[in-house]
Design an enzyme around this catalytic site. Structure first.
Site, PDB file in Angstrom:
ATOM      1  CE  LYS A  47      -0.811  -5.668 -92.285  1.00 52.52           C
ATOM      2  NZ  LYS A  47      -0.158  -4.778 -93.245  1.00 52.52           N
TER       3      LYS A  47
ATOM      4  CD  GLN B  92      -1.007  -1.408 -89.831  1.00 46.03           C
ATOM      5  OE1 GLN B  92      -0.103  -1.372 -88.992  1.00 46.03           O
ATOM      6  NE2 GLN B  92      -0.787  -1.684 -91.096  1.00 46.03           N
TER       7      GLN B  92
ATOM      8  CG  HIS C 174      -5.852  -1.668 -96.134  1.00 44.07           C
ATOM      9  ND1 HIS C 174      -6.132  -2.645 -97.061  1.00 44.07           N
ATOM     10  CD2 HIS C 174      -4.494  -1.564 -96.098  1.00 44.07           C
ATOM     11  CE1 HIS C 174      -4.997  -3.119 -97.548  1.00 44.07           C
ATOM     12  NE2 HIS C 174      -3.989  -2.474 -96.986  1.00 44.07           N
TER      13      HIS C 174
ATOM     14  CG  ASP D   7      -8.511  -3.794 -91.029  1.00 43.21           C
ATOM     15  OD1 ASP D   7      -7.595  -4.396 -90.438  1.00 43.21           O
ATOM     16  OD2 ASP D   7      -8.360  -3.223 -92.119  1.00 43.21           O
TER      17      ASP D   7
ATOM     18  CB  CYS E 230      -4.062  -0.411 -99.549  1.00 43.41           C
ATOM     19  SG  CYS E 230      -2.889  -1.472-100.366  1.00 43.41           S
TER      20      CYS E 230
HETATM   21  N1  PMP Z   1      -6.093  -3.536 -93.099  1.00 44.28           N
HETATM   22  C1  PMP Z   1      -5.113  -2.737 -92.700  1.00 44.28           C
HETATM   23  C2  PMP Z   1      -5.416  -1.578 -91.796  1.00 44.28           C
HETATM   24  C3  PMP Z   1      -3.809  -3.003 -93.126  1.00 44.28           C
HETATM   25  O1  PMP Z   1      -2.811  -2.182 -92.746  1.00 44.28           O
HETATM   26  C4  PMP Z   1      -3.551  -4.117 -93.957  1.00 44.28           C
HETATM   27  C5  PMP Z   1      -2.148  -4.440 -94.435  1.00 44.28           C
HETATM   28  N2  PMP Z   1      -1.533  -3.405 -95.165  1.00 44.28           N
HETATM   29  C6  PMP Z   1      -4.631  -4.922 -94.333  1.00 44.28           C
HETATM   30  C7  PMP Z   1      -5.876  -4.603 -93.881  1.00 44.28           C
HETATM   31  C8  PMP Z   1      -4.462  -6.104 -95.228  1.00 44.28           C
HETATM   32  O2  PMP Z   1      -3.727  -7.101 -94.615  1.00 44.28           O
HETATM   33  P1  PMP Z   1      -3.260  -8.373 -95.446  1.00 44.28           P
HETATM   34  O3  PMP Z   1      -2.591  -7.860 -96.675  1.00 44.28           O
HETATM   35  O4  PMP Z   1      -2.319  -9.072 -94.522  1.00 44.28           O
HETATM   36  O5  PMP Z   1      -4.475  -9.182 -95.762  1.00 44.28           O
END
Ligand code: PMP
Length: 409
Positions: free
Chosen positions: A228, A205, A125, A202, A367
């Site tokens: 999430k 998920q 991401h 990270d 993203c």
């Molecule tokens: N890493 C991953 C794998 C994600 O799916 C997301 C959320 N789409 C994020 C990071 C970023 O999370 P946040 O927007 O809550 O900071």
């Protein structure tokens, strides 16, 4: 077949019981972007604001003591949930993005120099790419990436070439937000540590969907988001190994993160306050506890099994939609995320058509522009499942996708 009593679970989530203007019941399949939350979490938030709210760690007064106690109770709930050895290894942040930026700034600036390497993966991401790119820009370090194979997995054979004594940190997603791939974090961490590199996971998920144990992973840093995992938005967690957090300089400066301040200098506070500058997301952090309790009560193993059974059902029903291709590995190797493209159809048109039937999915690059580039596509449609989704909803998704193809075809 699922082991969850989904109808009973759904009763706990007020937002799920709405219909759109054309009376389509909401089919919420955008859990990868953000989940919904049960009554216990919503009630916790209003209960805090009605009865216990004050700033934390400051006042001598009763309310401040109450909110501080609840805030620290939530920290202990997180600690136990992720298997951290010490409660001050749990830092409350605003989310995954903030946690990764904290590590890239604080640990990165102190430990990475020109010629060093930062090892990422092609499925990250943007929030696990850009902070490292910024670190590389500041320091002259080099970015490398573990390739993604044709079947949507990390190419582990490349590790023997990519991991060297120049590698300072490996930053990877535990679960891909697009492919659903469940990455072998413990195995990669072991190889990274063998060359002296640190490991940042990270887990945005992963934590909502599988029982994780930071010790079992042997991860140095783990970041995830409350929104999430049935919790509030605006709060997240950074886990870090105690010895590393101890030696790292503070990231943000301000109130609460200091021990002593003079006009031209300061000494930082002890952990975890050192990394919690300013007023934290108080009620949101407190409401992480009922979110965790809800997940634990249902059981993470059963939640993952349920989501995987829905993903398998989606694979089955979508298999013969003309021109449709599902991204990522075989369904047996992934979490409850089903992303797909359809020949000749824009992802945005598909998602808009589904929305017209009450079905919420995400479309775009999610993203992950480098991953989409690698896959040779500009956008995809993503359905992501959670504990409250049903087989009937998967059927509605598949029917609507089929109708979309007929409509545009
Ligand atoms: N890493 C991953 C794998 C994600 O799916 C997301 C959320 N789409 C994020 C990071 C970023 O999370 P946040 O927007 O809550 O900071």
């Amino acid at each position: 077949e699922s082991q969850l009593d989904v109808q009973r679970i759904r009763a706990d989530f007020p937002i799920l019981h709405q219909v759109d203007e054309e009376q389509h019941p909401l089919v919420y399949l955008d859990n990868g972007a953000s989940s919904q939350r049960p009554n216990s979490v919503i009630q916790c938030l209003s209960n805090v604001y009605e009865k216990h709210y004050a700033n934390v760690h400051r006042g001598a007064h009763r309310l401040s003591g109450e909110s501080t106690d609840l805030f620290e109770e939530a920290r202990r709930a997180v600690q136990q949930f992720i298997g951290a050895a010490f409660e001050n290894e749990v830092i409350f942040t605003s989310g995954t993005t903030m946690g990764i930026n904290l590590v890239a700034r604080s640990w990165g600036d102190a430990n990475v120099t020109a010629g060093d390497e930062i090892l990422l993966t092609e499925m990250e991401h943007h929030s696990n790419l850009v902070p490292w790119q910024q670190l590389a820009q500041r320091t002259g370090a080099k970015i490398r990436a573990i390739p993604v194979t044709a079947d949507g997995q990390l190419d582990l054979d490349s590790l023997s070439v990519l991991l060297t004594e120049r590698t300072k940190i490996v930053a990877l997603a535990a679960v891909s937000n697009v492919l659903g791939t469940i990455n072998p974090v413990a195995e990669i961490a072991k190889e990274a540590h063998a060359v002296g590199a640190k490991v940042m996971v990270d887990a945005a998920q992963a934590v909502p969907h599988e029982a994780i144990d930071v010790g079992g992973w042997d991860a140095d840093f783990v970041a995830f988001s409350g929104h999430k995992m049935l919790g509030p938005s605006g709060v997240g967690v950074l886990y870090g190994k105690h010895a590393l957090l101890e030696e790292m300089p503070p990231f943000l400066g301000g109130g609460s993160m200091i021990d002593v301040v003079e006009i031209d200098r300061f000494t930082p506070a002890m952990l975890p306050a050192k990394f919690e500058a300013g007023t934290p997301p108080i009620a949101d952090a407190i409401a992480m506890k009922p979110a965790i309790e809800y997940l634990e009560q249902v059981g993470l193993a059963r939640i993952l099994q349920h989501e995987q059974s829905l993903a398998a059902y989606a694979h089955e029903l979508l298999a013969d939609v003309p021109g449709l291709k599902i991204l990522g590995p075989d369904v047996s190797k992934k979490a409850g995320i089903v992303s797909f493209v359809i020949d000749g159809l824009a992802a945005s048109d598909v998602a808009t058509f589904l929305d017209g039937r009450g079905i919420a999915v995400r479309e775009g690059h999610h993203c992950t522009l480098p991953l989409h580039k690698k896959l040779g596509i500009s956008a995809s449609v993503r359905a992501s499942f959670y504990l409250y989704n049903t087989r009937e909803e998967v059927e509605k998704l598949a029917d609507a996708v089929r109708t979309t193809v007929e409509f545009f075809g």
